[in-house]
Design an enzyme around this catalytic site. Sequence first.
Site, mmCIF file in Angstrom:
data_model
loop_
_atom_site.group_PDB
_atom_site.id
_atom_site.type_symbol
_atom_site.label_atom_id
_atom_site.label_comp_id
_atom_site.label_asym_id
_atom_site.label_seq_id
_atom_site.Cartn_x
_atom_site.Cartn_y
_atom_site.Cartn_z
ATOM 1 N N ASP A 62 12.294 12.879 -22.541
ATOM 2 C CA ASP A 62 11.020 11.999 -23.853
ATOM 3 C C ASP A 62 11.360 11.386 -24.620
ATOM 4 O O ASP A 62 12.048 12.461 -25.850
ATOM 5 C CB ASP A 62 9.656 13.266 -23.468
ATOM 6 N N LEU A 117 -0.375 11.837 -18.297
ATOM 7 C CA LEU A 117 -0.805 12.816 -19.489
ATOM 8 C C LEU A 117 -2.064 12.752 -19.267
ATOM 9 O O LEU A 117 -3.477 13.709 -18.660
ATOM 10 C CB LEU A 117 -0.297 12.544 -21.108
ATOM 11 N N ASN A 134 1.929 2.876 -22.929
ATOM 12 C CA ASN A 134 1.370 3.513 -22.511
ATOM 13 C C ASN A 134 -0.132 2.558 -21.767
ATOM 14 O O ASN A 134 -0.944 3.493 -22.793
ATOM 15 C CB ASN A 134 1.381 5.155 -23.197
ATOM 16 N N LEU A 183 0.793 -0.796 -0.281
ATOM 17 C CA LEU A 183 0.372 -0.003 0.064
ATOM 18 C C LEU A 183 0.786 1.490 0.477
ATOM 19 O O LEU A 183 0.101 1.777 0.424
ATOM 20 C CB LEU A 183 -1.041 -0.253 0.932
ATOM 21 N N PHE A 238 3.299 -6.687 -10.664
ATOM 22 C CA PHE A 238 2.838 -5.072 -10.538
ATOM 23 C C PHE A 238 3.226 -4.135 -9.427
ATOM 24 O O PHE A 238 3.007 -3.111 -10.077
ATOM 25 C CB PHE A 238 1.301 -5.075 -10.533
ATOM 26 N N TYR A 259 14.830 3.951 -14.384
ATOM 27 C CA TYR A 259 13.384 2.672 -14.169
ATOM 28 C C TYR A 259 13.278 1.571 -15.353
ATOM 29 O O TYR A 259 13.216 0.184 -14.942
ATOM 30 C CB TYR A 259 12.541 3.601 -15.112
HETATM 31 N N1 UFG Z 1 3.106 14.808 -21.061
HETATM 32 C C1 UFG Z 1 3.100 16.308 -21.268
HETATM 33 N N2 UFG Z 1 2.664 17.524 -19.999
HETATM 34 C C2 UFG Z 1 2.207 15.851 -19.382
HETATM 35 C C3 UFG Z 1 2.435 14.747 -19.183
HETATM 36 C C4 UFG Z 1 2.728 14.192 -20.044
HETATM 37 O O1 UFG Z 1 2.746 16.698 -21.847
HETATM 38 O O2 UFG Z 1 1.812 16.892 -17.807
HETATM 39 C C5 UFG Z 1 3.595 14.097 -21.978
HETATM 40 C C6 UFG Z 1 5.081 13.492 -22.693
HETATM 41 O O3 UFG Z 1 6.329 14.580 -22.728
HETATM 42 C C7 UFG Z 1 4.926 11.904 -22.757
HETATM 43 C C8 UFG Z 1 3.672 11.658 -22.906
HETATM 44 O O4 UFG Z 1 2.760 13.194 -22.407
HETATM 45 O O5 UFG Z 1 5.463 13.140 -24.538
HETATM 46 C C9 UFG Z 1 3.411 11.015 -22.109
HETATM 47 O O6 UFG Z 1 3.525 11.314 -21.239
HETATM 48 P P1 UFG Z 1 3.538 9.975 -20.356
HETATM 49 O O7 UFG Z 1 3.771 10.898 -18.858
HETATM 50 O O8 UFG Z 1 2.319 9.717 -19.739
HETATM 51 O O9 UFG Z 1 3.812 9.127 -20.194
HETATM 52 P P2 UFG Z 1 5.273 8.372 -20.445
HETATM 53 O O10 UFG Z 1 5.355 8.152 -22.176
HETATM 54 O O11 UFG Z 1 6.546 9.135 -19.838
HETATM 55 O O12 UFG Z 1 5.844 7.025 -19.845
HETATM 56 C C10 UFG Z 1 5.319 5.842 -20.547
HETATM 57 C C11 UFG Z 1 5.003 4.769 -18.744
HETATM 58 C C12 UFG Z 1 6.381 4.459 -18.081
HETATM 59 C C13 UFG Z 1 7.325 4.061 -19.101
HETATM 60 C C14 UFG Z 1 7.169 5.099 -20.634
HETATM 61 C C15 UFG Z 1 8.398 4.463 -22.057
HETATM 62 O O13 UFG Z 1 4.131 5.423 -17.861
HETATM 63 O O14 UFG Z 1 6.303 3.454 -17.842
HETATM 64 O O15 UFG Z 1 6.294 5.629 -21.195
HETATM 65 O O16 UFG Z 1 9.523 5.732 -22.406
HETATM 66 F F1 UFG Z 1 8.817 4.086 -18.992
#
Ligand code: UFG
Length: 334
Positions: A291, A191, A171, A35, A74, A142
């Site tokens: 990213d 996002l 994602n 938790l 998980f 990670y």
């Molecule tokens: N993004 C924004 N604004 C935000 C949050 C995210 O523009 O406030 C963009 C990020 O830059 C990215 C996209 O939205 O381009 C998706 O971002 P997320 O944080 O939702 O997801 P990620 O792609 O960073 O992460 C996912 C998984 C991770 C994994 C990664 C692989 O959640 O566990 O893909 O690169 F490691």
Amino acid sequence: MQMKILVVGGAGYIGSHMVKRLALGGHEVVVLDDLSTGFASQVKWGRLVVGSTADTERLASLFGENRFDGVMHFAGSSLVGESVAAPARYYRNNVAHTLNLLDAMVSHGVRHFVFSSTAAVYGEPVAVPIGEAHPRSPINPYGASKWMVERVLQDYAAAYRLNSVSLRYFNASGADPDGELGECHDPETHLIPLVLQSASGRGGPVTVFGRDYPTPDGTCIRDYVHVTDLCEAHALALEAMASGRCKGAMTFNLGNEEGASVHAVIDVAQELVRQDGYEIAVREGSRRPGDPAVLVADSSLARQTLGWQPQFGRLSQIVAHAWHWEKALARQDG
Ligand code: UFG
């Protein structure tokens, strides 16, 4: 075939959806969760045991008291930025504590393991769409920690005959189509929930992290895959191991093979929330370090080998389910 399954991290976002899928499939489910990031309230099926994979005595007693047919894991730490700032936590929780779990499985003769891996094992892609053979060169702790476990699983398959399926999620997004479960992270960094929190009033304006990427609209492209579809792949993986169709250490990508830009996600969400009279506030920001511009899966192997067929592949469905959940959370907060 009815099985008794240990779901480690079953109080978290994806784990809680998995517990529902297994329970409705007639399986007996035990959840082990400390938790630390999950919520007891999200364990709506099965039996919750509060404990950690750090605790080898707890693991020994749990495996001694229960004859598990398989384990799904998980309970990894999963924030890229946090992993860069605190790598020790990532290697300890994601690697060392996973070894505790694997060793308990081996010493109690539990043969089937489904592991939550990630597209982050690939690092900066050299080719898109990304197939499983794409070089694994993670660019953050990670991704490195998940890749280390995948390597361990290969050796455990050879030495201890532990079967495993590592599922490299792209994602993960969306929420339970019945509205019973959804994403709850604190802090939230993803996002889609951030976009929807901006609409519901639970969050401020959403920041677009960079508009100067080499993509058609300048924002990053990702492959969003519905949490329910991810869980279906886990169930198929377990069945494939139990029936002997999957042996050794196998690895599959899980994505819809379709990319959506940050801009496209916001557009889809904006159209949806406006129907309910809400509005998403958007502001421009700079790039978030680490990213990649484009991450899109080739998941043909999972489709062919496991028979995986995503049911909720459309971005509008993913966002609609997430919005249903977000409205419920906003009502609760009230
Ligand atoms: N993004 C924004 N604004 C935000 C949050 C995210 O523009 O406030 C963009 C990020 O830059 C990215 C996209 O939205 O381009 C998706 O971002 P997320 O944080 O939702 O997801 P990620 O792609 O960073 O992460 C996912 C998984 C991770 C994994 C990664 C692989 O959640 O566990 O893909 O690169 F490691």
